[in-house]
Design an enzyme around this catalytic site. Structure first.
Site, short mmCIF file in Angstrom:
data_model
loop_
_atom_site.label_atom_id
_atom_site.label_comp_id
_atom_site.label_asym_id
_atom_site.label_seq_id
_atom_site.Cartn_x
_atom_site.Cartn_y
_atom_site.Cartn_z
N GLU A 131 0.86 -1.18 0.00
CA GLU A 131 0.00 0.00 0.00
C GLU A 131 0.91 1.23 0.00
O GLU A 131 1.80 1.33 0.85
CB GLU A 131 -0.92 0.02 1.22
CG GLU A 131 -1.87 1.21 1.21
CD GLU A 131 -2.83 1.25 2.39
OE1 GLU A 131 -3.67 2.16 2.43
OE2 GLU A 131 -2.72 0.37 3.27
N ARG A 180 5.74 -13.09 9.70
CA ARG A 180 6.28 -11.75 9.52
C ARG A 180 7.69 -11.67 10.07
O ARG A 180 8.11 -12.50 10.87
CB ARG A 180 5.41 -10.74 10.27
CG ARG A 180 4.01 -10.62 9.77
CD ARG A 180 3.22 -9.62 10.58
NE ARG A 180 3.79 -8.28 10.48
CZ ARG A 180 3.29 -7.21 11.08
NH1 ARG A 180 2.19 -7.32 11.83
NH2 ARG A 180 3.83 -6.02 10.93
N LYS A 190 3.57 0.56 10.47
CA LYS A 190 3.70 1.74 9.60
C LYS A 190 3.10 2.97 10.27
O LYS A 190 3.59 4.09 10.10
CB LYS A 190 3.03 1.46 8.26
CG LYS A 190 3.91 1.76 7.06
CD LYS A 190 3.11 1.68 5.79
CE LYS A 190 3.64 0.54 4.95
NZ LYS A 190 3.01 0.50 3.61
#
Length: 566
Positions: free
Chosen positions: A41, A271, A281
Site C-alpha cells: 500500500e 512476519r 507503519k
C-alpha cells in the site's frame, strides 16, 4: 542413491512456501504457470519486514521460472500518494529485484464496481445505513453469532439505487456502506457480512475525483490477483483468517465468469519482527510526522531507505532474510543477527581507511620537521583487485585519545610511556611522555620512532603487541561522525503497553563534531562501504558536502552491544 540424496537435499533446502509451489507445478495447476505479485500500500516507505515479502514474492518467481508483478494497493486515498509509490519502486530496485509489470488496484476499480453490482443483483450484497459502531456491535463476538442488519433484506433495486448514490459527490462519508451477504453466524468474524465498499470524499492520487466510493482491502485484493492471473498470493500470517473470504470472492468471480480452470492460491508465512524496533507503519509515520527521527530515511529506522543510508548493503539484508527463513510461526528476531549479516558482507566489500573520532595530538620528536612520506595502504585485504591508496605520514599525528593511558594496567597494549606500539602501515614508536593542561587533560603525547621499523622494510617485522591507526594533522579532513544505536530502549516495544514514544532510546544517536578522516575520503560518495580501521563500518551520509563531510556508523567490527546490555 546419490541422485535421490541430492533431490532430498534440494527439497529440504526449499522453504515450505516453495515446496507448495513446487507441488502445484507438479500437479499442473494453472497450466504450469507461476505468477506472483508484491502488493504494497503506498501509504509509507517499505521496511525490512516488507523486504522479507519482496524476497519471497520475487524469489519464488525467479526460482521457478515465473514472473512477479508489482501492484500498488491504492484503495484508500486518505493515506496514499505518489511519493510513496516512487520510493517503494526505488527500494525494490536497490534490493536487486525486477518486476515484470506495474499494476495498481485502482486499475480495476471499474471491474470491481461491476462485480459489486453483480453481487447485489444476485442478492449477495446490500447497502447498510448503520453506524460503524452499530455494525461492530451487531457482528457479535468470536464465541457469539452476529445479528442480521435491519437492512440485510433490502430489495435488490433499492440496493442498486443506494449503491450508485454512494458514488456521488453528495454522498456523506460514513452514512452508508456496501456489505457482502454471507453468514452472520460463521465462527470466522471476517465472514459476517464484511464491508466491501465505503464512501471517501478525497481525490485519489491516480483517478482524481472519478470515484467517491472505494473497495475495502478484502474485496480488492483477491479480485486483483484474479484479474491479473496471479497463481500464488503469498502474504503474512495475519491474513490466515482472511483466506476463506479470499477464496469465497474468487468462487463468486468464477461463477460470474463461468469458468473454473484458474484460481489464485493464498499462502501465508511469518512476519519479520526485530528486537528494539517497531514494524507498525502507523507508528513509524508518527515518528516521522512528529520529528522524532530525521524522516523515513533516518538510519535508525527499519525502513529499507534508512538501512541504505546507514550503510547496510542490499546483499546483507537478503542474506539475513535467507538465514532466518520462512515458517508458519511468528518470532522476534535478534537485531544482532541482522548486524552480523551486515558485518559479514561488508568485511568483503568495505575499503579500509583511517579516521580518528576522539583526537589527541601525537608528536614524534625525532622525526624530521617538515618531512613527509607517502605510505601505501591496502584498500581491502579481502579483495586484491581493489588495489591500494596512499596516506601521508608526518611528524605530528592525530591518534585516538582512548589509545593512550599514562598509568596503564598490565594488559593495556596500546600507547603508554616506556612501551612500543606500531603505527599501522608506518613505524614502531615508543612513547616518551605527555603534556597536560591546567585541568589535567592530556594535550600532547610524545614518542620517538625507529627509522628501521617501517612496514614492508626488510627486517622491520619485529613484533609488538599493539597497532594503532593515525592521521597526519596537516594531511587530513575534518568530519562529523554520527554513531547510531537501537531506536528503542526495550527489547520488544511493539508488545509494551506504554506509549511507544516513551520507549525511545535517548542515546540512539550521538554526534561527534571534531573528528578527522583521510583526505582520500573526499572522493567517496554516499553508498560507498568503508571500514574505519579498528572502529567499525561507515558510509558517507546523504547530507554530506565537500565542505562538511558527514559519516554514519553502520555497525561495529564486532557485537559488543549484547554484552554491554545483558
Amino acid at each position: 542413491m546419490e541422485k535421490n540424496m541430492t533431490e532430498n537435499e534440494e527439497k529440504k533446502s526449499l522453504s515450505f512456501v516453495e515446496q507448495i509451489v513446487e507441488g502445484d507445478l507438479a500437479e499442473g495447476k494453472n497450466g504450469g504457470r507461476i505468477q506472483t505479485r508484491f502488493p504494497p500500500e503506498p501509504n509509507g516507505y517499505i521496511h525490512i519486514g516488507h523486504a522479507k515479502a519482496i524476497c519471497m514474492d520475487f524469489g519464488v518467481a525467479e526460482k521457478f521460472g515465473g514472473i512477479c508483478n508489482l501492484r500498488f494497493d491504492d484503495t484508500n486515498p486518505t493515506k496514499e500518494n505518489t511519493e510513496y509509490v516512487e520510493n517503494i519502486m526505488n527500494d525494490i530496485k536497490w534490493l536487486g529485484f525486477h518486476w515484470e509489470n506495474v499494476y495498481y488496484a485502482s486499475d480495476y476499480f471499474d471491474k470491481l464496481w461491476d462485480f459489486a453490482i453483480w453481487l447485489i443483483e444476485k442478492g449477495l450484497a446490500y447497502v447498510d445505513e448503520q453506524t460503524s459502531e452499530q455494525i461492530a456491535e451487531q457482528k457479535g463476538t468470536p464465541t457469539q453469532p452476529g445479528r442480521p442488519s435491519p437492512f440485510r433484506d433490502r430489495p435488490i433495486e433499492e440496493n442498486l439505487r443506494l449503491f450508485r448514490q454512494m458514488n456521488t459527490p453528495e454522498a456523506v462519508e460514513g452514512s452508508m456502506v456496501l456489505r457482502a451477504k454471507l453468514d452472520m453466524a460463521n465462527p470466522n468474524m471476517h465472514f459476517r457480512d464484511p464491508i466491501i465498499y465505503r464512501i471517501i470524499q478525497i481525490p485519489h492520487h491516480r483517478t482524481g475525483t472519478k470515484w467517491h466510493c472505494y473497495p475495502m482491502y478484502d474485496f480488492a485484493h483477491g479480485q486483483s490477483d484474479y484479474f491479473e492471473g496471479v497463481t500464488h498470493s503469498i502474504c503474512t500470517l495475519e491474513f490466515v483468517p482472511h483466506r476463506p473470504l479470499y477464496d469465497k470472492f474468487v468462487d463468486f468471480l468464477q461463477e460470474k465468469d463461468g469458468q473454473e480452470a484458474y484460481r489464485p492460491r493464498q499462502i501465508e508465512f511469518n512476519r519479520l519482527n526485530l528486537t528494539y524496533t517497531v514494524m507498525s507503519k502507523r507508528k513509524l509515520k508518527a515518528l516521522v510526522d512528529e520529528g522524532l527521527v530525521d524522516g523515513w530515511s533516518d538510519p535508525r529506522m527499519p525502513t529499507v531507505c534508512g538501512m541504505r543510508r546507514r550503510g547496510y548493503s542490499a546483499q546483507s539484508i537478503r542474506n539475513f532474510i535467507n538465514s532466518i527463513g520462512y515458517t508458519k510461526f511468528d518470532a522476534l528476531n535478534d537485531y544482532a543477527l541482522l548486524e552480523a549479516a551486515v558485518r559479514d558482507d561488508l568485511n568483503k566489500k568495505a575499503w579500509r581507511v583511517s579516521a580518528v573520532l576522539n583526537p589527541v595530538k601525537l608528536i614524534i620528536t625525532n622525526y624530521p620537521e617538515g618531512k613527509t612520506e607517502e605510505l601505501t595502504a591496502i584498500n581491502n585485504p579481502e579483495n586484491e583487485a581493489d588495489g591500494t591508496h596512499t596516506i601521508t605520514f608526518s611528524r605530528e599525528l592525530w591518534i585516538e585519545r582512548d589509545d593512550f593511558m599514562e598509568d596503564a594496567p598490565k594488559k593495556f597494549f596500546r600507547m603508554t610511556p616506556g612501551k612500543e606500539v606500531r603505527l599501522k602501515n608506518a613505524y614502531i614508536i615508543m612513547c616518551t611522555g605527555c603534556k597536560k593542561n591546567a585541568d589535567g587533560e592530556i594535550e600532547e603525547i610524545y614518542a620517538e620512532y625507529d627509522p628501521d621499523s617501517k612496514s614492508g622494510m626488510a627486517g622491520a617485522d619485529r613484533k609488538v603487541k599493539g597497532t594503532l591507526h593515525w592521521l597526519s594533522t596537516a594531511h587530513c579532513l575534518p568530519a562529523e561522525v554520527r554513531l547510531y544505536d537501537r531506536l528503542f530502549s526495550v527489547e520488544n516495544p511493539g508488545a509494551d503497553e506504554r506509549d511507544f514514544r516513551e520507549l525511545l532510546n535517548p542515546t540512539s544517536l550521538i554526534v561527534l563534531k571534531n573528528c578527522f578522516v583521510e583526505q582520500y575520503l573526499a572522493e567517496k560518495k554516499p553508498g560507498d562501504f568503508l571500514q574505519f580501521q579498528r572502529i567499525g563500518y561507515f558510509t558517507l551520509d546523504e547530507s554530506s558536502t565537500d565542505s562538511h563531510l558527514v559519516f554514519n556508523k553502520t555497525v561495529g567490527l564486532k557485537d559488543t552491544w549484547a554484552k554491554i546490555n545483558k
